[in-house]
Write an enzyme that holds these catalytic residues in place. Structure first.
Site, PDB file in Angstrom:
ATOM      1  CG  HIS A 372      -1.940  -1.044   1.267  1.00  0.00           C
ATOM      2  ND1 HIS A 372      -3.227  -0.889   0.818  1.00  0.00           N
ATOM      3  CD2 HIS A 372      -1.847  -2.315   1.705  1.00  0.00           C
ATOM      4  CE1 HIS A 372      -3.894  -2.019   0.996  1.00  0.00           C
ATOM      5  NE2 HIS A 372      -3.075  -2.902   1.536  1.00  0.00           N
ATOM      6  CE  LYS A 565      -6.608  13.658   0.542  1.00  0.00           C
ATOM      7  NZ  LYS A 565      -6.672  12.485  -0.289  1.00  0.00           N
ATOM      8  NE  ARG A 566      -3.634   9.903  10.255  1.00  0.00           N
ATOM      9  CZ  ARG A 566      -3.260   8.972  11.127  1.00  0.00           C
ATOM     10  NH1 ARG A 566      -4.015   7.899  11.314  1.00  0.00           N
ATOM     11  NH2 ARG A 566      -2.161   9.115  11.824  1.00  0.00           N
ATOM     12  CE  LYS A 571      -2.473  10.577   3.206  1.00  0.00           C
ATOM     13  NZ  LYS A 571      -3.138   9.694   2.217  1.00  0.00           N
ATOM     14  CB  THR A 673     -10.202   4.607  -0.682  1.00  0.00           C
ATOM     15  OG1 THR A 673      -9.627   4.961   0.584  1.00  0.00           O
ATOM     16  CG2 THR A 673      -9.505   3.385  -1.231  1.00  0.00           C
ATOM     17  CE  LYS A 677     -14.042   5.754   1.630  1.00  0.00           C
ATOM     18  NZ  LYS A 677     -13.087   5.923   2.745  1.00  0.00           N
TER      19      LYS A 677
HETATM   20  C1  26Q Z   1       3.379   0.168  10.468  1.00  0.00           C
HETATM   21  C2  26Q Z   1       4.284  -0.223  11.441  1.00  0.00           C
HETATM   22  C3  26Q Z   1       4.217   0.329  12.723  1.00  0.00           C
HETATM   23  C4  26Q Z   1       3.224   1.251  13.008  1.00  0.00           C
HETATM   24  C5  26Q Z   1       2.326   1.638  12.024  1.00  0.00           C
HETATM   25  C6  26Q Z   1       2.407   1.105  10.752  1.00  0.00           C
HETATM   26  C7  26Q Z   1       1.450   1.514   9.696  1.00  0.00           C
HETATM   27  C8  26Q Z   1       0.094   1.625   9.985  1.00  0.00           C
HETATM   28  C9  26Q Z   1      -0.813   2.015   9.018  1.00  0.00           C
HETATM   29  C10 26Q Z   1       1.865   1.797   8.410  1.00  0.00           C
HETATM   30  C11 26Q Z   1       0.949   2.186   7.441  1.00  0.00           C
HETATM   31  C12 26Q Z   1      -0.395   2.294   7.722  1.00  0.00           C
HETATM   32  C13 26Q Z   1      -1.412   2.701   6.746  1.00  0.00           C
HETATM   33  C14 26Q Z   1      -1.194   2.918   5.477  1.00  0.00           C
HETATM   34  C15 26Q Z   1      -2.266   3.353   4.578  1.00  0.00           C
HETATM   35  O1  26Q Z   1      -3.371   3.647   5.007  1.00  0.00           O
HETATM   36  N1  26Q Z   1      -2.011   3.393   3.271  1.00  0.00           N
HETATM   37  C16 26Q Z   1      -3.030   3.785   2.321  1.00  0.00           C
HETATM   38  O2  26Q Z   1      -3.691   2.627   1.872  1.00  0.00           O
HETATM   39  C17 26Q Z   1      -4.809   2.955   1.066  1.00  0.00           C
HETATM   40  C18 26Q Z   1      -5.522   1.655   0.726  1.00  0.00           C
HETATM   41  O3  26Q Z   1      -4.795   0.928  -0.196  1.00  0.00           O
HETATM   42  C19 26Q Z   1      -4.367   3.699  -0.174  1.00  0.00           C
HETATM   43  O4  26Q Z   1      -5.525   4.091  -0.873  1.00  0.00           O
HETATM   44  C20 26Q Z   1      -3.537   4.919   0.200  1.00  0.00           C
HETATM   45  O5  26Q Z   1      -3.016   5.507  -0.972  1.00  0.00           O
HETATM   46  C21 26Q Z   1      -2.416   4.513   1.138  1.00  0.00           C
HETATM   47  O6  26Q Z   1      -1.722   5.663   1.580  1.00  0.00           O
END
Ligand code: 26Q
Length: 830
Positions: A372, A565-566, A571, A673, A677
């Site tokens: 991702h 978004k985050r 972004k 995503t 929406k």
């Molecule tokens: C990993 C290790 C330790 C702590 C936290 C994490 C961690 C947690 C969440 C790393 C990444 C995430 C989330 C990533 C994320 O939300 N990515 C998004 O995924 C969406 C679904 O595929 C995409 O549409 C977005 O582009 C992408 O940024």
């Protein structure tokens, strides 16, 4: 009676459906409120929600049991979606929609003079995720249930979900989200399916009676994982799938050992430590390196879920694993659960007695990995020292996988030692670390990205060496979102209008929504007027939310311009903010001929340790204050930062948006995503050529999308010679904007607080090249403003965006996963 002496429920009769007319619902509700919860006087809102949820859960239960029976009796191949995050939001309204009993339920409550909407609003969001990746998992679960695909979700039951965000003097303040405090009526505990999880200790090597080399993991500190199940109902069918979430707790034996030594308090302490593992969701949306507790979470999820699947396997197949890979497939949501590759090897070899080669064949045939991210710095790495201490046996297995793999690489590219160190599972630079993405790739038969561009860039960039080695393993699966939650539930008035026009099959088969294209011509003005009216109502709903939470007045005749978004530098919320400052500057200069009034809304959480993201929130709030308080500005421009953005807020935001901001630096947003929406709800996108924006643009055509900015390849080119000072010098509008920022106009009594932001924008090393896209972004906004002034044109564009959104349903995404990766047989869709 021993814990394990419970009666297998497969021997029980099927349970009968309960009636769901308003009378029966009302009786059920009454019984739960009075007899079960013991509430007799007044109405405590949460208990109304709890009583109603239990009443509805009763109507879900028989389908759940039927689905469970059907899937476990038959020799059906199943998929398991392993994810550290499931951002499911609220359940009650979603089940009511799926069961088609919204009206009956509202009627049932009328007796009590209670509004269904108010009861629905009592449910806390299940915020078991950060953002896109977690919400995607939730949309996938919805689609699998609707398509009757036998998919089980495995995740963690965090006691504290995503933090609540408050804004204090413009700064983000995090508040704990104790969402389970009052209990969760939707979850069903399954203590009978507990699993023991090992940590620490050491690997003991020995030879068994036949002289075969074996390994036992000994002297471990064990914890117990307890299963809690959530029902995932399909849309108007008989399927209810399961999301199984693990909670960690201590082992009884562990407690007892200490207790016998007379250390009662220490025994309870140990229990505490075990329960810590699933206590809190890590609030980072990019990897946070090296946190021991996070690694424990990942391992607990992987180990408990694999053992659960193997427990079910042995019930029907005994200890014969020959066909295991034929019936089971694991989809890993990013690298977070990737330790599952080593854990499956360990279980099969150490616990089930298989030899390496057979165990490896099974593992490689059952594991699939979804990536991702395109940010190299976000690829997960775990320090070898930590892995060796916490998971000594899985770590040994990783070393062995690496040894065999690097041998193959050496044979294929003799002498290319650089390639060997590039592709090694172990990053040897600095403190040694395991590259989890490479473990996922080597252990999987399928590796996919989440949008066309993202998948291509993975093959050409991050995973180039692996793509060269195994091109057949790589594929794309463009993300989607579920039209049930994101149109039918979130936007009931638009849904009714659509269904009135083209029938309601679009809810299950979103491809059909393209029939709306027939209604954008001049002979359908009446429909277009109704479309506009619905949008205005939805904008009013959003305006009410903004008024309530930010005390800012949004006028529904203005263009609602939204970025939620985050908060992340890539972004580029900052680019949006530069445009806001530019508009403000134009107003102050009196350059307001043909003005399009705008309400600009921001929302999103910053990772608590991400300094720049938090500063961006502060800047947005400061700009908002100056703009909103300036009498010269009036209704021409309003700016608000909506605190605590989450799933249920998005259910109000997306339907009320005119312009959707998707402005990431090209080549950085894997998919996005939120963009989908908004599109579904008739917003028009202003966006870069990035992630799924590209596919949205393809679907709607460039007349119905405001495209701007450098393309991914151009971004990489520009990096070599990026001169932000030159860009500022060449653009008087940008000069004015930078001047306002640097003069301290937005931080009059807070000197210098935005220096880091200003420096990053002006740095030739700014990785996000924000200023490079400023001019083209402003021009695209001017076009959007002109288009909005032509109301009829805008309405046609809006309808067309919805009409072209068919591809972005997770039903399509899930069918692609199923056809190319999982190969499950759907049951009969009732
Ligand atoms: C990993 C290790 C330790 C702590 C936290 C994490 C961690 C947690 C969440 C790393 C990444 C995430 C989330 C990533 C994320 O939300 N990515 C998004 O995924 C969406 C679904 O595929 C995409 O549409 C977005 O582009 C992408 O940024």
């Amino acid at each position: 009676m021993n814990d394990k002496d419970w009666i297998e429920d497969s021997t029980l009769e099927e349970i009968a459906p309960l009636p769901a007319d308003s009378q029966s619902l009302s009786e059920g509700f009454h019984r739960y409120l009075r007899n079960h919860l013991g509430h007799f006087m007044g109405f405590v809102p949460f208990y109304l929600y709890e009583a109603l949820s239990l009443t509805i859960r009763d109507r879900v239960m028989w389908k759940w049991h039927k689905t469970w029976k059907r899937q476990s009796e038959a020799n059906t191949r199943k998929a398991y979606y392993l994810s550290l995050e499931f951002l499911i939001g609220r359940a009650l309204g979603n089940h009511l929609l799926n069961l088609d009993i919204e009206k009956e339920t509202a009627d049932a409550l009328m007796k009590y003079t209670v509004e269904l909407e108010d009861v629905i609003d009592e449910e806390p969001d299940a915020g078991l995720g950060n953002g896109g990746l977690g919400r995607l998992a939730a949309c996938f679960m919805d689609s699998c249930a609707t398509l009757d695909l036998p998919v089980i979700g495995y995740g963690l039951r965090y006691e504290y979900g995503m933090f609540h965000q408050q804004i204090d003097h413009g700064y983000q303040v995090e508040e704990p989200d104790h969402w389970l405090r009052d209990g969760n009526p939707w979850e069903v505990p399954r203590p009978e399916y507990e699993q023991t999880i090992h940590f620490g200790g050491r690997a003991h090597h020995y030879h068994d009676a036949d002289g075969v080399h074996r390994v036992r993991w000994v002297d471990t500190h064990d914890v117990v994982a307890i299963a809690y199940d959530l029902p995932i109902s399909g849309y108007r069918n008989d399927t209810v799938n399961t999301l199984r979430l693990w909670k960690s707790t201590s082992t009884k034996a562990f407690d007892l050992d200490d207790f016998n030594r007379g250390s009662y308090a220490e025994a309870v302490e140990a229990k505490n430590e075990a329960e810590h593992i699933t206590m809190v969701l890590y609030p980072n949306d990019a990897s946070e390196s090296g946190k021991e507790l996070r690694l424990k979470q990942q391992y607990l999820l992987a180990s408990a879920s694999l053992k659960d699947v193997i427990r079910k396997w042995e019930k029907t197949h005994g200890d014969n694993y020959d066909n295991f890979a034929e019936f089971n497939v694991f989809q890993m949501n990013d690298t977070h659960p990737t330790i599952a590759v080593a854990e499956l090897m360990r279980i099969l070899m150490d616990e089930k007695g298989l030899l390496w080669d057979q165990a490896w064949e099974i593992t490689q045939k059952t594991m699939a990995y979804t990536n991702h991210t395109l940010l190299p710095e976000a690829l997960e790495k775990w320090p070898v020292r930590l892995m060796e201490r916490l998971l000594p046996r899985p770590m040994e297995i990783i070393y062995h996988i690496n040894k065999l793999f690097l041998h193959d690489i050496a044979m294929r590219w003799p002498g290319d030692t650089e390639k060997q160190s590039r592709m090694s599972l172990i990053d040897e630079e600095g403190d040694k670390a395991v590259r989890m993405a490479y473990l996922a790739i080597i252990g999987s038969f399928s590796i996919n990205g989440v949008a066309a561009l993202h998948s291509r860039l993975l093959c050409e960039g991050l995973f180039r060496d692996f793509y060269e080695l195994w091109p057949e393993r790589f594929n794309n699966k463009t993300n989607g979102v579920t039209p049930r939650r994101w149109i039918a539930y979130a936007n009931p008035s638009m849904s009714a209008l659509i269904s009135h026009q083209i029938g309601d099959d679009w809810i299950r088969d979103l491809g059909q929504i393209d029939r709306l294209k027939d209604y954008i011509g001049d002979d359908h003005k009446k429909f277009q007027k109704k479309w506009h009216k619905v949008k205005q109502q939805n904008k009013q709903r959003l305006a009410d939310l903004v008024k309530q939470t930010c005390d800012v007045d949004f006028d529904t005749s203005s263009m609602f311009d939204v970025q939620v978004k985050r908060i992340h530098e890539y972004k580029r919320q900052l680019l949006n903010l530069l445009h806001v400052v530019h508009l403000y500057n134009r107003i102050k200069k009196g350059d307001t001929e043909n003005w399009t009034p705008r309400c600009v809304l921001f929302g999103g959480k910053a990772a608590p340790g991400y300094h720049m993201a938090k500063l961006i929130i502060k800047l947005i709030n400061n700009v908002a204050k100056v703009v909103n308080e300036d009498v010269d500005v009036g209704n021409r421009l309003k700016v608000a930062f909506l605190p605590d953005y989450n799933v249920s807020k998005m259910e109000i935001i997306a339907p009320g948006t005119d312009l959707s901001e998707q402005v990431s630096t090209a080549g950085k947003e894997a998919s996005g995503t939120g963009n989908m929406k908004f599109m579904m709800n008739g917003a028009i996108t202003i966006g870069t050529y990035d992630g799924a924006n590209i596919e949205i643009l393809d679907a709607v055509g460039d007349d119905n999308f405001f495209l701007f900015g450098l393309k991914a390849e151009e971004v990489e080119q520009m990096r070599h010679d990026y001169q932000p000072h030159q860009i500022i010098d060449d653009d008087p509008d940008l000069q004015d904007v930078m001047f306002l920022l640097e003069s301290g106009h937005f931080n009059l009594f807070e000197p210098s607080i935005f220096n880091d932001i200003i420096a990053s924008l002006k740095s030739p090393h700014d990785p996000w090249l924000t200023l490079a896209d400023f001019r083209s972004y402003v021009d695209a906004h001017d076009e959007a403003a002109a288009a909005y002034r032509d109301r009829e044109r805008w309405v046609r564009m809006s309808i067309l965006n919805t009409a072209c959104s068919g591809f972005f349903s997770t039903d399509r995404t899930m069918l692609e996963y199923n056809n190319d990766i999982w190969k499950l047989t759907p049951g009969v869709n009732q």
